[in-house]
Scaffold this active site. Sequence first.
Site, PDB file in Angstrom:
ATOM      1  CG  ASN A 100      40.613  32.638  39.549  1.00 33.09           C
ATOM      2  OD1 ASN A 100      41.543  32.094  40.142  1.00 33.09           O
ATOM      3  ND2 ASN A 100      40.550  33.938  39.404  1.00 33.09           N
ATOM      4  CG  ASN A 146      39.951  37.116  40.424  1.00 32.29           C
ATOM      5  OD1 ASN A 146      40.043  36.244  41.284  1.00 32.29           O
ATOM      6  ND2 ASN A 146      40.987  37.517  39.711  1.00 32.29           N
ATOM      7  CG  ASP A 196      42.783  38.472  42.853  1.00 34.86           C
ATOM      8  OD1 ASP A 196      41.851  37.661  42.813  1.00 34.86           O
ATOM      9  OD2 ASP A 196      43.964  38.120  42.708  1.00 34.86           O
TER      10      ASP A 196
HETATM   11  C1  BGC Z   1      44.225  34.409  39.504  1.00 35.34           C
HETATM   12  C2  BGC Z   1      45.596  34.698  39.017  1.00 35.34           C
HETATM   13  C3  BGC Z   1      45.620  36.076  38.440  1.00 35.34           C
HETATM   14  C4  BGC Z   1      45.178  37.047  39.507  1.00 35.34           C
HETATM   15  C5  BGC Z   1      45.122  38.459  39.082  1.00 35.34           C
HETATM   16  C6  BGC Z   1      43.887  35.416  40.527  1.00 35.34           C
HETATM   17  O1  BGC Z   1      42.611  35.171  41.009  1.00 35.34           O
HETATM   18  O2  BGC Z   1      44.120  33.119  40.053  1.00 35.34           O
HETATM   19  O3  BGC Z   1      45.976  33.728  38.079  1.00 35.34           O
HETATM   20  O4  BGC Z   1      46.888  36.416  37.971  1.00 35.34           O
HETATM   21  O5  BGC Z   1      43.900  36.690  39.966  1.00 35.34           O
HETATM   22  O6  BGC Z   1      44.155  38.715  38.170  1.00 35.34           O
HETATM   23 CA    CA Z   2      41.319  35.558  42.928  1.00 41.26          CA
END
Ligand code: BGC
Ligand code: CA
Length: 300
Positions: A100, A146, A196
């Site tokens: 991610n 994140n 995020d």
């Molecule tokens: C992820 C998603 C997730 C979102 C919210 C993003 O960075 O890639 O899959 O639902 O964050 O947490």
């Molecule tokens: Ca993200």
Amino acid sequence: MKAEPVLDARCGLGEGPVWDEREARLYFVDIMAGRVHRYTPASGALETMETHEPVGAAALCEDGGLLCALQSGFAVAERFGAGLRLLASYEGAAPDIRMNDGKCDPQGRFWAGTMALDFRPGAGALYRLDPDGRVTRMLEGVTISNGLDWSADGSRMYYIDSPRRMIEVFDFDPGPGTISRRRPFAVIEEGAGIPDGMTLDAEGRVWVALWGGGAVRCYGPDGKLLEVIETPAPQTTSCAFGGPDFGELYITTARDGLTDSQLAQAPLSGGLFRARPGVQGRAANRFRRAAGSRAADPVS
Ligand code: BGC
Ligand code: CA
């Protein structure tokens, strides 16, 4: 303040904006589509590079290449659109785990975290990729790794594991690149979306995108809420400052997780947005890969 639409990019999961001040361009990814996009504001051109597997984040290399956090590992393209070569895999790579968000620290190491495709609690981790290609697991038990960024003086690292509903902060030791003393920095209240991606501006304020919240919020260095920028798309994923003076905040969004009727109400979801909040950002840190780390197996 409201963000203006820049590009109707229709990303399923638009993420990870990075401004390249050398070329005056914005890079961003569409994670599950396996795409890195680059947008050139001067011409309006949007170009796309396929990564052939999920790509959590991309970072600029000091020597010009593009580093991608692929599901299978860390890979470099010598230039945009060129084939990716695997620099390093990571312990914990699995078919149901993907990368991610990721970003470079001020010393030129690259940090990226993982999550389970089914969002299973605690299945992810945070990794540090050193310039020589060595990978170290820095955190375990992460759910949705994140946003992350560093304070201007390099003494703190801010970090988000989304379901914890807060921005956390660590002490950062720049020499060895280690983190310690994890603590909350700002809590996102119920109903505001979940945190995020994020970026710090030149004055140490923290700009955080709220997934499901349709907004980017700004918190002062003391954790106090200062400002809200609304996006006409509810799945706000990340933000980065760019533009000629670093005065433009680029914001990515997603279509994922929205019903047909929500998409009909927010048709620009998945697009790129921009605001001018009247503050300035900083140049993105670049990956300082070691000279010997170039040759490796092609991944695509
Ligand atoms: C992820 C998603 C997730 C979102 C919210 C993003 O960075 O890639 O899959 O639902 O964050 O947490
Ligand atoms: Ca993200």
